[in-house]
Write a protein that holds these residues in place. Structure first.
Motif, PDB file in Angstrom:
ATOM      1  N   PRO A  50       0.499  -1.032   0.263  1.00  0.00           N
ATOM      2  CA  PRO A  50      -0.076  -0.061  -0.020  1.00  0.00           C
ATOM      3  C   PRO A  50       0.695   1.524   0.160  1.00  0.00           C
ATOM      4  CG  PRO A  50      -0.786  -0.936   2.055  1.00  0.00           C
ATOM      5  CD  PRO A  50       0.501  -2.092   0.843  1.00  0.00           C
ATOM      6  N   MET A  51       1.773   1.536   0.613  1.00  0.00           N
ATOM      7  CA  MET A  51       2.771   2.377   0.401  1.00  0.00           C
ATOM      8  C   MET A  51       2.999   3.034  -0.635  1.00  0.00           C
ATOM      9  SD  MET A  51       1.936   3.443   3.501  1.00  0.00           S
ATOM     10  CE  MET A  51       1.839   4.140   5.132  1.00  0.00           C
ATOM     11  N   SER A  52       3.573   1.732  -0.684  1.00  0.00           N
ATOM     12  CA  SER A  52       4.424   1.661  -2.874  1.00  0.00           C
ATOM     13  C   SER A  52       3.718   2.390  -3.501  1.00  0.00           C
ATOM     14  CB  SER A  52       5.197   0.461  -2.783  1.00  0.00           C
ATOM     15  OG  SER A  52       6.132  -0.144  -2.364  1.00  0.00           O
ATOM     16  N   PHE A  53       2.098   2.249  -3.663  1.00  0.00           N
ATOM     17  CA  PHE A  53       1.795   2.269  -4.257  1.00  0.00           C
ATOM     18  C   PHE A  53       1.292   4.127  -4.328  1.00  0.00           C
ATOM     19  CE2 PHE A  53      -3.254   1.949  -6.038  1.00  0.00           C
ATOM     20  CZ  PHE A  53      -3.029   2.356  -7.238  1.00  0.00           C
ATOM     21  N   ILE A  54       1.127   4.009  -3.093  1.00  0.00           N
ATOM     22  CA  ILE A  54       0.952   5.446  -2.964  1.00  0.00           C
ATOM     23  C   ILE A  54       2.302   6.712  -3.306  1.00  0.00           C
ATOM     24  CG2 ILE A  54       1.103   7.074  -0.773  1.00  0.00           C
ATOM     25  CD1 ILE A  54      -0.985   5.051   0.950  1.00  0.00           C
ATOM     26  N   ILE A  55       3.150   6.460  -2.741  1.00  0.00           N
ATOM     27  CA  ILE A  55       4.419   6.438  -3.369  1.00  0.00           C
ATOM     28  C   ILE A  55       5.061   6.878  -4.554  1.00  0.00           C
ATOM     29  CG2 ILE A  55       6.944   6.691  -2.871  1.00  0.00           C
ATOM     30  CD1 ILE A  55       6.104   7.895  -0.553  1.00  0.00           C
ATOM     31  N   GLU A  56       4.566   6.066  -5.485  1.00  0.00           N
ATOM     32  CA  GLU A  56       4.204   5.942  -7.022  1.00  0.00           C
ATOM     33  C   GLU A  56       3.714   7.120  -7.687  1.00  0.00           C
ATOM     34  OE1 GLU A  56       4.532   2.184  -9.415  1.00  0.00           O
ATOM     35  OE2 GLU A  56       6.546   1.895  -8.064  1.00  0.00           O
ATOM     36  N   GLN A  57       2.076   6.517  -6.592  1.00  0.00           N
ATOM     37  CA  GLN A  57       1.174   8.236  -7.586  1.00  0.00           C
ATOM     38  C   GLN A  57       1.368   9.313  -6.666  1.00  0.00           C
ATOM     39  OE1 GLN A  57      -1.724   7.568  -9.895  1.00  0.00           O
ATOM     40  NE2 GLN A  57      -0.207   5.081  -9.712  1.00  0.00           N
ATOM     41  N   ALA A  58       2.100   9.619  -5.734  1.00  0.00           N
ATOM     42  CA  ALA A  58       2.815  10.971  -5.730  1.00  0.00           C
ATOM     43  C   ALA A  58       3.847  11.551  -6.541  1.00  0.00           C
ATOM     44  CB  ALA A  58       2.924  10.946  -3.970  1.00  0.00           C
ATOM     45  N   GLY A  59       4.255  10.504  -7.131  1.00  0.00           N
ATOM     46  CA  GLY A  59       5.524  10.559  -8.034  1.00  0.00           C
ATOM     47  C   GLY A  59       6.977   9.611  -7.846  1.00  0.00           C
ATOM     48  N   GLY A  60       6.886   9.052  -6.278  1.00  0.00           N
ATOM     49  CA  GLY A  60       8.354   8.845  -5.956  1.00  0.00           C
ATOM     50  C   GLY A  60       8.762   7.342  -6.088  1.00  0.00           C
ATOM     51  N   ALA A  61       9.515   6.922  -5.892  1.00  0.00           N
ATOM     52  CA  ALA A  61      10.012   4.928  -6.021  1.00  0.00           C
ATOM     53  C   ALA A  61       9.930   4.267  -4.999  1.00  0.00           C
ATOM     54  CB  ALA A  61      11.150   5.082  -7.431  1.00  0.00           C
ATOM     55  N   SER A  62       9.633   2.878  -4.989  1.00  0.00           N
ATOM     56  CA  SER A  62       9.319   2.160  -3.663  1.00  0.00           C
ATOM     57  C   SER A  62      10.024   0.871  -4.643  1.00  0.00           C
ATOM     58  CB  SER A  62       8.020   1.606  -3.580  1.00  0.00           C
ATOM     59  OG  SER A  62       8.500   1.005  -2.927  1.00  0.00           O
ATOM     60  N   SER A  63      11.407   0.155  -3.895  1.00  0.00           N
ATOM     61  CA  SER A  63      11.624  -0.386  -4.423  1.00  0.00           C
ATOM     62  C   SER A  63      12.576  -2.076  -3.381  1.00  0.00           C
ATOM     63  CB  SER A  63      13.050  -0.286  -5.303  1.00  0.00           C
ATOM     64  OG  SER A  63      13.873  -2.019  -5.597  1.00  0.00           O
ATOM     65  N   THR A  64      12.727  -3.013  -3.375  1.00  0.00           N
ATOM     66  CA  THR A  64      13.641  -4.106  -2.830  1.00  0.00           C
ATOM     67  C   THR A  64      15.215  -2.271  -2.745  1.00  0.00           C
ATOM     68  OG1 THR A  64      13.769  -5.406  -4.541  1.00  0.00           O
ATOM     69  CG2 THR A  64      11.742  -5.689  -3.183  1.00  0.00           C
ATOM     70  N   GLY A  65      15.300  -2.996  -3.974  1.00  0.00           N
ATOM     71  CA  GLY A  65      16.710  -2.780  -4.301  1.00  0.00           C
ATOM     72  C   GLY A  65      17.302  -3.416  -5.023  1.00  0.00           C
ATOM     73  N   ARG A  66      16.203  -3.900  -5.032  1.00  0.00           N
ATOM     74  CA  ARG A  66      16.578  -4.923  -7.025  1.00  0.00           C
ATOM     75  C   ARG A  66      15.087  -5.387  -7.801  1.00  0.00           C
ATOM     76  NH1 ARG A  66      21.813  -7.079  -7.102  1.00  0.00           N
ATOM     77  NH2 ARG A  66      22.955  -6.763  -5.254  1.00  0.00           N
ATOM     78  N   GLN A  67      14.334  -4.912  -7.100  1.00  0.00           N
ATOM     79  CA  GLN A  67      12.935  -5.459  -8.179  1.00  0.00           C
ATOM     80  C   GLN A  67      11.918  -4.175  -7.499  1.00  0.00           C
ATOM     81  OE1 GLN A  67      10.815  -8.768  -7.036  1.00  0.00           O
ATOM     82  NE2 GLN A  67       9.948  -8.788  -9.346  1.00  0.00           N
ATOM     83  N   ARG A  68      11.001  -3.673  -8.562  1.00  0.00           N
ATOM     84  CA  ARG A  68       9.955  -2.752  -8.455  1.00  0.00           C
ATOM     85  C   ARG A  68       9.279  -4.079  -7.515  1.00  0.00           C
ATOM     86  NH1 ARG A  68       5.102  -1.662 -12.172  1.00  0.00           N
ATOM     87  NH2 ARG A  68       3.668  -0.019 -10.802  1.00  0.00           N
ATOM     88  N   ILE A  69       8.639  -2.650  -5.655  1.00  0.00           N
ATOM     89  CA  ILE A  69       7.728  -3.721  -4.829  1.00  0.00           C
ATOM     90  C   ILE A  69       6.679  -3.786  -5.848  1.00  0.00           C
ATOM     91  CG2 ILE A  69       6.621  -3.475  -3.120  1.00  0.00           C
ATOM     92  CD1 ILE A  69       9.087  -2.159  -1.226  1.00  0.00           C
ATOM     93  N   LEU A  70       6.081  -3.185  -5.850  1.00  0.00           N
ATOM     94  CA  LEU A  70       4.123  -3.265  -7.403  1.00  0.00           C
ATOM     95  C   LEU A  70       4.382  -4.554  -7.607  1.00  0.00           C
ATOM     96  CD1 LEU A  70       3.085   0.003  -7.021  1.00  0.00           C
ATOM     97  CD2 LEU A  70       2.853  -1.437  -5.329  1.00  0.00           C
ATOM     98  N   ASP A  71       5.944  -5.084  -8.358  1.00  0.00           N
ATOM     99  CA  ASP A  71       5.982  -5.814  -9.031  1.00  0.00           C
ATOM    100  C   ASP A  71       6.333  -7.391  -8.324  1.00  0.00           C
ATOM    101  OD1 ASP A  71       4.991  -4.589 -11.327  1.00  0.00           O
ATOM    102  OD2 ASP A  71       8.017  -4.510 -11.984  1.00  0.00           O
ATOM    103  N   VAL A  72       6.578  -7.337  -6.643  1.00  0.00           N
ATOM    104  CA  VAL A  72       6.732  -8.846  -6.419  1.00  0.00           C
ATOM    105  C   VAL A  72       5.742  -9.617  -6.055  1.00  0.00           C
ATOM    106  CG1 VAL A  72       7.716  -9.514  -3.719  1.00  0.00           C
ATOM    107  CG2 VAL A  72       8.887  -7.255  -5.339  1.00  0.00           C
ATOM    108  N   GLN A  73       6.082 -10.602  -6.658  1.00  0.00           N
ATOM    109  CA  GLN A  73       5.025 -11.577  -6.517  1.00  0.00           C
ATOM    110  C   GLN A  73       5.236 -12.438  -5.174  1.00  0.00           C
ATOM    111  OE1 GLN A  73       1.687 -12.535  -8.974  1.00  0.00           O
ATOM    112  NE2 GLN A  73       1.523 -13.730  -6.901  1.00  0.00           N
TER     113      GLN A  73
END
Ligand code: AHM
Ligand code: MG
Length: 344
Positions: A284-307
């Protein structure tokens, strides 16, 4: 007297733009708002109503629960199970998803929530919050099982948090930007106070639990080391550091004035993926941050793409101002292997 746009009004107006919308989602959000107002009230009255302190029970993560963790969880369930908008619920505080009781109608959404994030701050009267994530229940599923909840964060229909701070705020996204609402206690309504929130691209502020420094991997160590060197180092500017130990407060600060927040995985047994939960906190926090123009990652992968593999799985979190997150990701890319080497 002019009170501004209420959150309900805002959502109804958004809904009118979606052809075929039934109003289900608007009603669900209203029920979430009611729950957040009740939690806000309990948090606010705190010691006056005897809700501070430990409940002396453990949750599924093996963490000691606070009385308010349990109360908040019950408030969320009571406010949501009867509404007819949900097919199932999952909470950070409960091992298994909670089915909708048989005598209530079922709806098309799934909700996952952390009823009281940062609750270690409760007894010291610092900010805490509620985080929620809404998914669509897969078609044809009447009794959702764990697998039905395990959808990547990119599938979220809505994500939001309530921040119980000096004011109570509700910040949310439905995938069309991020808006912030402040609770006006005199009328009991959330009023639009922070329209179209944007994470500033450039920052001089970082947030990480420095006490774990000796366990970090090389890319995270490198990033923080450069921040600490300030104007004399590679970054050629001084940085400030903040650590509230309450992710909701941390994310809210980043939405307001920029910065980066990191809860990385580290070399301790059991901490390989950090502390934060993918489904209740990171997504949820990654969705919010991306929608506000920021980015979110595990360091190796976009968090929103993690299965997701499990309801309570943990994931390394690096989120905030886009350029800073990209820098930490690039340091991960520079590292051979798993990036677990310590900086000498
Ligand atoms: P919680 O869900 O048990 O409250 O834990 C999550 C919280 C986050 O809000 C915060 O970022 C982190 O734990 C703080 O961790 P630490 O205790 O390492 O400072
Ligand atoms: Mg939490």
């Amino acid at each position: 007297m002019e009170h501004g746009t209420t959150l309900t009004q805002f959502i109804i107006e958004e809904q009118r733009r979606i052809p075929g919308a039934t109003g289900d989602f608007t009603s669900l959000l209203n029920d979430i708002l009611t729950a957040c107002k009740k939690i806000s009230c309990a948090v606010n009255r705190g010691g006056l109503i005897g809700v501070l302190g430990s409940a002396e029970t453990e949750n599924v993560q093996g963490e000691t629960q606070k009385k308010l963790d349990i109360i908040s969880n019950e408030v969320m369930i009571d406010a949501l199970e009867w509404t007819g908008h949900l097919a199932g619920m999952a909470s950070e505080e409960m091992e298994d998803p909670l089915p909708i009781p048989k005598h209530y109608p079922k709806g098309k959404y799934l909700i996952l929530f952390d009823p009281l994030d940062g609750s270690s701050n409760i007894d010291v009267n610092l900010s805490v919050g509620t985080i929620f994530s809404i998914l669509r229940c897969p078609d044809g599923v009447e009794h959702p099982a764990v697998e039905d909840f395990l959808q990547p964060g990119s599938k979220q229909v809505c994500a939001g948090y309530a921040l119980y701070g000096p004011s109570t705020m509700l910040v949310l996204t439905t995938g069309h930007g991020v808006n912030g609402f402040t609770l006006d206690r005199s009328i009991g309504e959330f009023i639009l106070s922070h329209p179209d929130m944007k994470v500033p691209a450039e920052t001089r502020e970082f947030a990480i639990n420095m006490s774990n420094q000796r366990y970090w991997n090389a890319p995270v160590s490198r990033y923080v080391e450069e921040c600490l060197k300030g104007a004399e180092g590679a970054r050629e500017k001084d940085f400030n550091m903040r650590w509230v130990a309450s992710m909701v407060a941390e994310v809210h600060r980043i939405l307001t004035r920029g910065g980066i927040f990191m809860y990385p995985g580290d070399s301790r047994k059991g901490a390989e993926n950090g502390k934060l939960r993918l489904m209740y906190e990171a997504n949820p926090m990654s969705f919010i941050i991306e929608q506000a123009g920021g980015a979110s990652s595990t360091g190796r992968q976009r968090i929103l793409d993690v299965q997701p593999q499990g309801l309570h799985q943990r994931v390394p979190v690096i989120l905030g101002s886009r350029e800073e997150v990209q820098r930490v990701v690039s340091y991960h890319n520079d590292t051979d292997g798993d990036g677990s080497r310590q900086v000498a």
